[in-house]
Design an enzyme around this catalytic site. Structure first.
Site, mmCIF file in Angstrom:
data_model
loop_
_atom_site.group_PDB
_atom_site.id
_atom_site.type_symbol
_atom_site.label_atom_id
_atom_site.label_comp_id
_atom_site.label_asym_id
_atom_site.label_seq_id
_atom_site.Cartn_x
_atom_site.Cartn_y
_atom_site.Cartn_z
ATOM 1 N N THR A 76 0.869 -1.182 0.000
ATOM 2 C CA THR A 76 0.000 0.000 0.000
ATOM 3 C C THR A 76 0.901 1.225 0.000
ATOM 4 O O THR A 76 1.621 1.467 0.972
ATOM 5 C CB THR A 76 -0.891 0.023 1.262
ATOM 6 O OG1 THR A 76 -1.701 -1.142 1.270
ATOM 7 C CG2 THR A 76 -1.781 1.260 1.262
ATOM 8 N N LYS A 131 -7.847 1.706 -2.897
ATOM 9 C CA LYS A 131 -7.526 1.321 -1.506
ATOM 10 C C LYS A 131 -7.617 2.533 -0.572
ATOM 11 O O LYS A 131 -8.228 2.468 0.491
ATOM 12 C CB LYS A 131 -6.126 0.708 -1.485
ATOM 13 C CG LYS A 131 -5.477 0.597 -0.134
ATOM 14 C CD LYS A 131 -5.618 -0.759 0.479
ATOM 15 C CE LYS A 131 -5.072 -0.753 1.900
ATOM 16 N NZ LYS A 131 -5.298 -1.970 2.607
ATOM 17 N N LYS A 138 -1.584 5.418 8.578
ATOM 18 C CA LYS A 138 -0.775 5.399 7.344
ATOM 19 C C LYS A 138 -1.678 5.643 6.124
ATOM 20 O O LYS A 138 -1.369 6.470 5.263
ATOM 21 C CB LYS A 138 -0.071 4.040 7.199
ATOM 22 C CG LYS A 138 0.669 3.898 5.875
ATOM 23 C CD LYS A 138 1.160 2.495 5.571
ATOM 24 C CE LYS A 138 1.628 2.434 4.118
ATOM 25 N NZ LYS A 138 2.105 1.132 3.687
HETATM 26 P P1 NAD Z 1 6.100 -5.679 7.406
HETATM 27 O O1 NAD Z 1 6.866 -4.528 7.967
HETATM 28 O O2 NAD Z 1 5.723 -6.814 8.305
HETATM 29 O O3 NAD Z 1 6.901 -6.299 6.142
HETATM 30 C C1 NAD Z 1 7.638 -5.544 5.226
HETATM 31 C C2 NAD Z 1 8.860 -6.365 4.857
HETATM 32 O O4 NAD Z 1 9.581 -5.658 3.833
HETATM 33 C C3 NAD Z 1 9.837 -6.552 6.021
HETATM 34 O O5 NAD Z 1 10.086 -7.930 6.211
HETATM 35 C C4 NAD Z 1 11.067 -5.777 5.588
HETATM 36 O O6 NAD Z 1 12.289 -6.366 6.045
HETATM 37 C C5 NAD Z 1 10.950 -5.863 4.075
HETATM 38 N N1 NAD Z 1 11.743 -4.857 3.385
HETATM 39 C C6 NAD Z 1 11.794 -3.517 3.592
HETATM 40 N N2 NAD Z 1 12.647 -2.939 2.728
HETATM 41 C C7 NAD Z 1 13.148 -3.927 1.956
HETATM 42 C C8 NAD Z 1 14.079 -3.969 0.888
HETATM 43 N N3 NAD Z 1 14.695 -2.862 0.453
HETATM 44 N N4 NAD Z 1 14.378 -5.156 0.326
HETATM 45 C C9 NAD Z 1 13.766 -6.287 0.760
HETATM 46 N N5 NAD Z 1 12.869 -6.331 1.768
HETATM 47 C C10 NAD Z 1 12.568 -5.149 2.361
HETATM 48 O O7 NAD Z 1 4.790 -5.026 6.755
HETATM 49 P P2 NAD Z 1 3.414 -5.776 6.374
HETATM 50 O O8 NAD Z 1 2.464 -5.698 7.512
HETATM 51 O O9 NAD Z 1 3.738 -7.097 5.755
HETATM 52 O O10 NAD Z 1 2.841 -4.765 5.267
HETATM 53 C C11 NAD Z 1 3.365 -4.725 3.954
HETATM 54 C C12 NAD Z 1 2.486 -3.820 3.112
HETATM 55 O O11 NAD Z 1 1.144 -4.319 3.127
HETATM 56 C C13 NAD Z 1 2.412 -2.381 3.612
HETATM 57 O O12 NAD Z 1 2.427 -1.508 2.521
HETATM 58 C C14 NAD Z 1 1.083 -2.327 4.362
HETATM 59 O O13 NAD Z 1 0.512 -1.047 4.389
HETATM 60 C C15 NAD Z 1 0.253 -3.290 3.519
HETATM 61 N N6 NAD Z 1 -0.878 -3.894 4.232
HETATM 62 C C16 NAD Z 1 -0.697 -4.420 5.476
HETATM 63 C C17 NAD Z 1 -1.777 -4.988 6.132
HETATM 64 C C18 NAD Z 1 -1.608 -5.598 7.512
HETATM 65 O O14 NAD Z 1 -2.632 -5.886 8.156
HETATM 66 N N7 NAD Z 1 -0.390 -5.832 7.982
HETATM 67 C C19 NAD Z 1 -3.043 -5.011 5.529
HETATM 68 C C20 NAD Z 1 -3.201 -4.502 4.235
HETATM 69 C C21 NAD Z 1 -2.092 -3.919 3.609
#
Ligand code: NAD
Length: 298
Positions: free
Chosen positions: A97, A172, A247
């Site tokens: 997102t 979204k 966010k």
């Molecule tokens: P998270 O922080 O758990 O996971 C993100 C991952 O990206 C981490 O493991 C991090 O190490 C990795 N990362 C960051 N920079 C990187 C890079 N340069 N190279 C490789 N890996 C890298 O976050 P999440 O909860 O999994 O959310 C991910 C996305 O999904 C976000 O944009 C969030 O807004 C969206 N989202 C989350 C939810 C939720 O409930 N968690 C729901 C809908 C949407």
């Protein structure tokens, strides 16, 4: 079956990758976190040494990263990015997102390089990622979206083609801006009812069948009782964390500013969630927990 590179193996990406592997796809996984890589290997993925190594080994690249700056860097870095390393004709799917401007900038760079790309943010949260029941809101050209559909089907229950590049992100953030505003309105109504001597269950019985009806009332009711499964019944354990709502409201305000849209209620909801998230660790609570602040009890 495709060979997929999956980059960003966090709370969402980890279980999404596991569902792709369960469906029979091969996967090369990369994340900056060692723990995330270990979990991906346990799910059956091959560990890649870098973003570029993963992308260069695959027909399809899926990313699930925190925010726009991560997506821009991971895709567009000239030396190490996906766009420079991807195979000719590869399909790129960003499920993060992020802001609409970044989504459009990355999609434009991918198209210029002869690659197909879609933005495909999700709703459904970690539970939906684990169960494979996410909803994908997808922006991109018809051929890219149709190519992405069978991959997304392995991770979700619904794929909605929203329009051209960036419209998945637009769908979204517009949806979540409505949700944030509605939750605040439902909280205010219950707090007003309390002070007027109107029982919460009675307000629910009326409004859930009347014109105040909305998801924040009937599924995520912010007071304990009327909807036994709502986070209010478990001390506002998330659910959908207030920090995530903040966010998305910030992204909506950013998009409103850059497109010239007036969103005064969205702006107010953003301010209220920012205030709430500043209170200790309230950002980790479910977003319906903002009723505590509105009630003056947090
Ligand atoms: P998270 O922080 O758990 O996971 C993100 C991952 O990206 C981490 O493991 C991090 O190490 C990795 N990362 C960051 N920079 C990187 C890079 N340069 N190279 C490789 N890996 C890298 O976050 P999440 O909860 O999994 O959310 C991910 C996305 O999904 C976000 O944009 C969030 O807004 C969206 N989202 C989350 C939810 C939720 O409930 N968690 C729901 C809908 C949407």
């Amino acid at each position: 079956m495709a060979t997929i590179a999956f980059i960003g193996l966090g709370n969402m990406g980890g279980p999404m990758l596991a569902n792709l592997i369960k469906a029979g796809h091969g996967a090369h996984a990369f994340d900056l976190s060692e723990n995330a890589l270990v979990r991906a290997e346990a799910a059956g993925a091959t560990r890649a040494a870098s973003v570029a190594a993963a992308a260069g080994a695959a027909d399809v690249v899926v990313t699930m990263l925190p925010a726009g700056q991560h997506v821009r860097a991971v895709y567009m870095d000239e030396a190490t990015g996906i766009i420079g390393a991807a195979r000719p004709g590869a399909l790129l799917i960003d499920c993060s997102t992020i802001d609409v401007d970044s989504a459009r900038a990355v999609a434009g760079a991918a198209t210029d390089a002869g690659l197909r790309m879609v933005d495909a943010p999700v709703s459904g949260g970690v539970g939906g990622a684990e169960a494979g029941t996410l909803t994908f809101m997808v922006g991109g050209p018809d051929d890219a979206v149709e190519a992405a559909r069978p991959i997304l089907d392995c991770m979700g229950k619904a794929v909605v083609h929203a329009g051209g590049p960036g419209t998945g992100q637009a769908a979204k953030i517009c949806n979540n801006m409505m949700l944030g505003i509605q939750m605040v309105s439902v909280c205010e109504a219950f707090m007003l009812a309390k002070r007027l001597g109107l029982d919460a269950q009675k307000l629910f019985d009326v409004s859930s069948k009347a014109s105040g009806q909305c998801w924040s009332l009937t599924t995520y009711c912010p007071v304990p009782g009327p909807v036994p499964t709502s986070p209010a019944n478990r001390d506002y354990q998330a659910g959908f964390a207030a920090a995530m709502m903040l966010k998305d409201l910030k992204l909506a305000q950013q998009a409103a500013a850059s497109s010239g849209a007036a969103t005064p209620m969205g702006s107010m909801a953003e301010s209220l969630y920012a205030l709430f998230c500043n209170q200790g660790d309230a950002g980790a609570l479910d977003f319906s927990g903002i009723i505590r602040m509105i009630d003056g009890q947090s």
